[in-house]
Design an enzyme around this catalytic site. Structure first.
Site, PDB file in Angstrom:
ATOM      1  CG  HIS A 289      -1.835   1.114   1.355  1.00 50.92           C
ATOM      2  ND1 HIS A 289      -3.148   1.029   0.916  1.00 50.92           N
ATOM      3  CD2 HIS A 289      -1.694   2.356   1.837  1.00 50.92           C
ATOM      4  CE1 HIS A 289      -3.760   2.177   1.139  1.00 50.92           C
ATOM      5  NE2 HIS A 289      -2.897   3.009   1.701  1.00 50.92           N
ATOM      6  CG  HIS A 332      -0.218   3.776   9.862  1.00 55.62           C
ATOM      7  ND1 HIS A 332      -1.387   3.189   9.471  1.00 55.62           N
ATOM      8  CD2 HIS A 332      -0.451   5.104   9.820  1.00 55.62           C
ATOM      9  CE1 HIS A 332      -2.302   4.099   9.202  1.00 55.62           C
ATOM     10  NE2 HIS A 332      -1.767   5.273   9.419  1.00 55.62           N
ATOM     11  CD  GLU A 338      -2.129   9.899   9.655  1.00 57.50           C
ATOM     12  OE1 GLU A 338      -3.241   9.359   9.851  1.00 57.50           O
ATOM     13  OE2 GLU A 338      -1.149   9.284   9.230  1.00 57.50           O
ATOM     14  CE1 TYR A 347      -8.909   6.377   3.896  1.00 60.29           C
ATOM     15  CE2 TYR A 347      -9.110   5.641   6.179  1.00 60.29           C
ATOM     16  CZ  TYR A 347      -8.329   5.972   5.088  1.00 60.29           C
ATOM     17  OH  TYR A 347      -6.965   5.900   5.189  1.00 60.29           O
ATOM     18  CG  HIS A 362      -5.584   8.664  13.888  1.00 60.59           C
ATOM     19  ND1 HIS A 362      -5.936   8.168  12.650  1.00 60.59           N
ATOM     20  CD2 HIS A 362      -6.589   8.330  14.729  1.00 60.59           C
ATOM     21  CE1 HIS A 362      -7.090   7.546  12.742  1.00 60.59           C
ATOM     22  NE2 HIS A 362      -7.511   7.633  13.991  1.00 60.59           N
ATOM     23  CG  HIS A 368      -3.737   5.633  13.169  1.00 56.95           C
ATOM     24  ND1 HIS A 368      -2.590   6.213  13.660  1.00 56.95           N
ATOM     25  CD2 HIS A 368      -3.836   6.057  11.885  1.00 56.95           C
ATOM     26  CE1 HIS A 368      -2.031   6.968  12.723  1.00 56.95           C
ATOM     27  NE2 HIS A 368      -2.755   6.872  11.628  1.00 56.95           N
TER      28      HIS A 368
END
Length: 432
Positions: A289, A332, A338, A347, A362, A368
């Protein structure tokens, strides 16, 4: 005369040297500020950067106005409402992950300025670094004008169309589009129905397009898709109230006529809009990703290379074709902090709870990633090409920790059970 505009509403490009006039002959040719501008107009320069900034980052525009901006009464301080400015230490900042439901539309008549609600801040407006995250919810058009001396305003509509009438021209905006109003530019927001959305107030360096690096010449946001308004002005009787945000507080003054009285202008400092549907998403076609940095639309650099004061990142409809890989964002912990919002759809990292008009926060190194339902689905799904279509999410990502406001931590929209999204994972079974 009430309002006059150039025949074409927008000019294409990002950072261009634009020239536009609402009345033919109003723009001087070959001279910035002649002794006697045409029609008795007043020449005025607006500088959005220091005079000696390198030319490719120098921001300034010449305006030719019905009246000079200096013609107004004294400022008087007015109530800040629900607007807050960094540094803002109303509550202790914790590493907790936070998520909010959408805010309700106001019941009483509320314009754009009164409808601004600050969710979090970081950095310092007075030392010109960091940002603030605001929401807006309004149901009437402004009769006054607004100007922000503390930072640029990146406006992200989520529900309802709005019209920004600015010193430099008129910008129509609908959900799926964004606009940036540079600091110091006066504007008025008009709407025919209730509106709701997000605002990033950027105290730091002005937004610019990110470098493309090995991507090459094409991809992400293309310069041709940014639109800057052509000259438009209004000539009205009476006087207008102008609300200015300065030093973290709101101030008000009265000026004769309208401050939106620029008949012609040229330069590099002006508002602009962009349709997020034009974003050319770059993605993996093999495995893994991609980092969210590959989805950056605009960036405000910090003094540390590769680390942004704020990045504006978008997650648009796109094909997902990577093989032998976990496709949603993995678990991560980032040094960047963020704030995410959702314009429409779903999402891909959250099954439930992240709603259009809502948001999540976050902060630095708070773990998260996908919730349990998303993890279970993505771990066993058949890996064939999938079109991630019904979605438009975005992120304000900053090197500075976000500090939520007292309002953000006390509103009923704050989800008390957000941590439950990561409950229920089985422990891996490893034989010794």
């Amino acid at each position: 005369m009430e309002a006059v505009g150039a025949p074409n509403r927008y000019m294409s490009g990002f950072g261009n040297e634009f020239s536009t006039e609402a009345i033919v002959g109003a723009l001087p040719v070959g001279r910035n500020s002649p002794q006697q501008p045409a029609f008795g107009l007043y020449a005025e320069q607006v500088s959005g950067s220091a005079f000696t900034v390198p030319r490719d980052h120098n921001l300034r525009s010449w305006q030719y106005r019905l009246r000079p901006s200096a013609e107004h009464g004294s400022y008087r301080q007015i109530a800040n409402g629900m607007i807050r400015t960094a540094p803002c230490h109303e509550v202790s900042t914790s590493p907790n992950r936070l998520r909010w439901n959408p805010m309700s539309s106001p019941a009483a008549p509320t314009d754009f300025v009164d409808g601004l609600m600050t969710i979090s801040t970081n950095g310092s407006a007075r030392s010109q670094h960091g940002i603030a995250v605001h929401l807006y919810a309004a149901n009437i058009s402004m009769r006054r004008c607004f100007c922000n001396a503390d930072g640029d305003l990146l406006i992200v509509p989520q529900d309802g169309a709005l019209c920004l009438k600015t010193e430099f021209g008129v910008i129509d905006l609908v959900p799926g589009e964004i606009t940036v109003v540079p600091r110091g530019v006066k504007f008025r927001v008009e709407c025919a129905a209730p509106i709701r959305g997000y605002v990033c107030e950027n105290y730091g360096q002005p937004f610019r397009l990110p470098d493309l690096g090995p991507i090459g010449a094409n991809g992400l946001a293309n310069t041709r898709d940014f639109l800057t308004p052509t000259a438009w002005f209004e000539d009205i009787a009476g006087e207008t109230e102008v609300v200015t945000k300065f030093g973290g507080n709101l101030w008000s003054y009265k000026t004769p006529g309208s401050p939106l009285n620029v008949v012609a202008w040229h330069g590099t400092y002006a508002p602009y809009k962009y349709d997020l549907a034009n974003f050319n998403a770059i993605n993996s076609v093999s495995f893994d990703h991609c980092d969210p940095s590959i989805f950056t639309v605009l960036t405000s650099p910090s003094e540390f290379a590769g680390t942004a004061n704020v990045d504006f990142v978008v997650f648009p409809p796109r094909w997902i074709v990577a093989e032998n890989t976990f496709r949603p964002p993995w678990f991560h912990r980032n040094v960047m902090s963020e704030y995410m919002g959702l314009i429409h759809g779903k999402y891909d990292a959250k099954a439930d709870g992240f709603l259009p008009g809502g948001g999540s926060l976050h902060n630095c190194l708070s773990a998260h990633g996908p919730d349990l339902a998303t993890f279970q689905r993505a771990s066993i799904e058949q890996l064939r090409p999938v079109y991630q279509g019904n979605t438009l999410a975005f992120m304000f990502e900053s090197r500075y920790v976000f500090e939520p406001t007292a309002f953000a931590m006390s509103t009923p929209a704050l989800q008390a059970d957000y941590d439950d999204a990561w409950n229920g994972f089985d422990s891996a079974k490893v034989s010794p």
